[in-house]
Design an enzyme around this catalytic site. Structure first.
Site, PDB file in Angstrom:
ATOM      1  N   TYR A  33       0.846  -1.190   0.000  1.00 10.60           N
ATOM      2  CA  TYR A  33       0.000   0.000   0.000  1.00 10.60           C
ATOM      3  C   TYR A  33       0.878   1.235   0.000  1.00 10.60           C
ATOM      4  CZ  TYR A  33      -3.563   3.357   1.619  1.00 10.60           C
ATOM      5  OH  TYR A  33      -4.420   4.429   1.745  1.00 10.60           O
ATOM      6  N   LYS A  90       3.787   8.795   9.270  1.00  6.79           N
ATOM      7  CA  LYS A  90       3.506   8.157  10.567  1.00  6.79           C
ATOM      8  C   LYS A  90       4.463   8.630  11.688  1.00  6.79           C
ATOM      9  CE  LYS A  90       0.655   4.664   8.535  1.00  6.79           C
ATOM     10  NZ  LYS A  90       0.726   3.890   7.335  1.00  6.79           N
ATOM     11  N   ASP A 147       9.196   2.840   0.255  1.00  6.57           N
ATOM     12  CA  ASP A 147       8.122   3.500   0.992  1.00  6.57           C
ATOM     13  C   ASP A 147       8.280   3.105   2.461  1.00  6.57           C
ATOM     14  OD1 ASP A 147       5.850   4.339   2.240  1.00  6.57           O
ATOM     15  OD2 ASP A 147       4.443   3.483   0.782  1.00  6.57           O
TER      16      ASP A 147
HETATM   17  C1  LIG Z   1       0.108   4.407   5.963  1.00 12.65           C
HETATM   18  C2  LIG Z   1       0.887   4.197   4.749  1.00 12.65           C
HETATM   19  C3  LIG Z   1       0.790   5.072   3.659  1.00 12.65           C
HETATM   20  C4  LIG Z   1      -0.217   6.183   3.600  1.00 12.65           C
HETATM   21  O1  LIG Z   1      -0.028   7.154   4.589  1.00 12.65           O
HETATM   22  P1  LIG Z   1      -1.246   8.115   5.005  1.00 12.65           P
HETATM   23  O2  LIG Z   1      -0.620   9.075   5.975  1.00 12.65           O
HETATM   24  O3  LIG Z   1      -2.292   7.223   5.608  1.00 12.65           O
HETATM   25  O4  LIG Z   1      -1.737   8.769   3.777  1.00 12.65           O
HETATM   26  C5  LIG Z   1       1.641   4.884   2.588  1.00 12.65           C
HETATM   27  N1  LIG Z   1       2.526   3.886   2.579  1.00 12.65           N
HETATM   28  C6  LIG Z   1       2.653   3.022   3.604  1.00 12.65           C
HETATM   29  C7  LIG Z   1       3.676   1.945   3.559  1.00 12.65           C
HETATM   30  C8  LIG Z   1       1.816   3.131   4.714  1.00 12.65           C
HETATM   31  O5  LIG Z   1       1.913   2.242   5.708  1.00 12.65           O
END
Ligand SMILES: *Cc1c(COP(=O)(O)O)cnc(C)c1O
Length: 431
Positions: free
Chosen positions: A148, A271, A243
């Protein structure tokens, strides 16, 4: 099951929310669709704990999906925020706190020489993709099934937890034209990636991945996978993008790239670096980052980006993390939890597999091993739903989906882990 678990107020509030907001929530996984039952409505958080509006207390293993790695509402973060608040909430102009956090990020994360702050992980990932395309002059990207990268159109292809949980392979409303340039491969499958490069020579801008997957449950990279991607991208003149929105400052201070010793060209963060306020960031090699406006032609902007409150929470959180022993401690308690859950599953006759790296863990109701999203989907989702409910009713808050990683924090002690395992034993014995 007889229980004194009372969630009357949660139920009333959620019933109202359903009339006001789609599905009653601001983000889909919160709605408990994949575990059944109704979500509990939170009232307050502190350390490793959550209290709901009916005053039930839970030990929390979601940590607001990652940011709460120092424990919820850490007194030093709250104090720093109170002081910052007195000076205003947003400047829309340069502020020295951006330099402070940027320097901390650049010092910590091996690939990052320059950084741009944004407001969410989604925004960081969509911006970095534009940058990868701008820098290489190529349009196609490779992503992995079950990874994701936020909800921007071009990533909503085989996108893991939130989408998986709703059973939507893709989302309506995403134009085909935006996803035809998104190529996908199974995670941990270097041969599949190699084949995509061979079929699309000189067309692939780069490879984007979660260096440790957390969005189809917890899936670590096989030995050699990250190294192999590094070599393949170099061979085909493409960029490698980790990511690390979830793994950054969580599985090591310098993220997965420090932990595994593989340095990508670009990285996204989110995060943890927001310490519980909305922040994302993307950064990497200075020659690539110099293409970002106004230094270069690739446009990207943000009214609230780099705002003083978010920078303050991030700075304080990283200060708390950057102390000797932090990650050893997180590793120790998380491994104790993960090993304990697997041992209990075995004792009580359930097929299970899982593991942990530092403050991130995962657990599937399948014999495993789980190397990719297809493997993860073999998990017994019905059983997970009942397990989740049993834990919730006894005061343990786990992510409400089998396809999410779990998170611990510096506020979790051995006693919290022992208590959690004792409850897991009761619940698994009854499943
Ligand atoms: C949570 C997450 C996102 C998206 O971040 P948001 O702040 O919710 O938009 C993108 N990549 C990874 C790996 C994530 O865990």
């Amino acid at each position: 099951m007889t229980t004194t678990f009372n969630t009357k107020k949660s139920e009333e509030i959620f019933a109202d929310a359903l009339k006001l907001m789609p599905g009653g929530v601001s983000s889909p996984v919160r709605a408990f669709k994949s575990v059944g039952g109704q979500p509990i409505v939170f009232d307050r958080v502190q350390g490793p704990y959550i209290w709901d509006v009916d005053d039930n207390q839970y030990i929390d293993y979601v940590g607001t999906w990652g940011p709460a790695i120092c424990g919820h509402a850490h007194p030093e973060v709250i104090a720093a925020l109170k002081a910052a608040l007195e000076k205003g909430t947003s400047f829309g102009a340069p502020c020295v706190l951006e330099n402070v956090l940027a320097e901390m990020v650049i010092d910590a994360v091996p690939c990052i020489e320059m950084v741009r702050f944004v407001n969410s992980g989604t925004e960081a990932c969509m911006s970095v993709l534009r940058l990868m395309r701008a820098f290489t002059g190529r349009e196609k990207i490779i992503k992995f099934e079950g990874c994701y990268h936020g909800h921007a159109d071009m990533f909503l292809v085989k996108a893991g937890s939130g989408v998986a949980t709703l059973g939507l392979p893709d989302s309506p409303g995403v134009p085909k034209s935006t996803t035809t340039s998104t190529l996908t491969a199974p995670y941990n499958d270097l041969e599949a990636v190699k084949a995509l490069f061979q079929q699309n020579p000189d067309e692939i801008a780069g490879v984007i991945l979660e260096p440790v997957v957390g969005n189809s449950g917890f899936i670590p990279p096989d030995a050699g996978f990250l190294e192999g991607l590094r070599l393949l991208t170099q061979e085909y003149g493409a960029l490698l993008m980790f990511d690390e929105v979830m793994t950054g400052f969580r599985i090591a201070y310098g993220g997965a790239q420090e932990k595994f010793g593989v340095t990508p060209d670009l990285t996204t963060l989110g995060k943890v670096i927001g310490g519980g306020l909305p922040v994302g960031a993307y950064g990497g090699r200075a020659d690539i980052m110099s293409m970002v406006a106004p230094a270069g032609p690739m446009y990207q902007a943000g009214t609230l980006s780099g705002n003083p409150l978010a920078m303050t929470a991030g700075i304080k959180t990283l200060e708390l993390l950057n102390k000797p022993g932090t990650y050893d401690y997180l590793e120790k308690i998380t491994k104790k939890l993960s090993d304990g859950l697997l041992a209990i599953a075995k004792e009580t006759g359930h097929e299970a597999c899982g593991g942990s790296i530092s403050a991130m863990f995962g657990f599937f109701f399948t014999a495993g091993p789980v190397h990719n999203y297809e493997d993860a989907k073999k998990s017994d989702l019905n059983k997970f739903g009942r397990f989740h409910r049993g834990m919730l009713e006894r005061g343990i808050y786990l992510a409400p989906s089998q396809f999410e990683a779990g998170f611990t924090s510096l506020a979790h002690t051995e006693e919290h882990i022992d208590r959690t395992l004792e409850i897991a034993r009761q619940v698994m014995a009854q499943l």
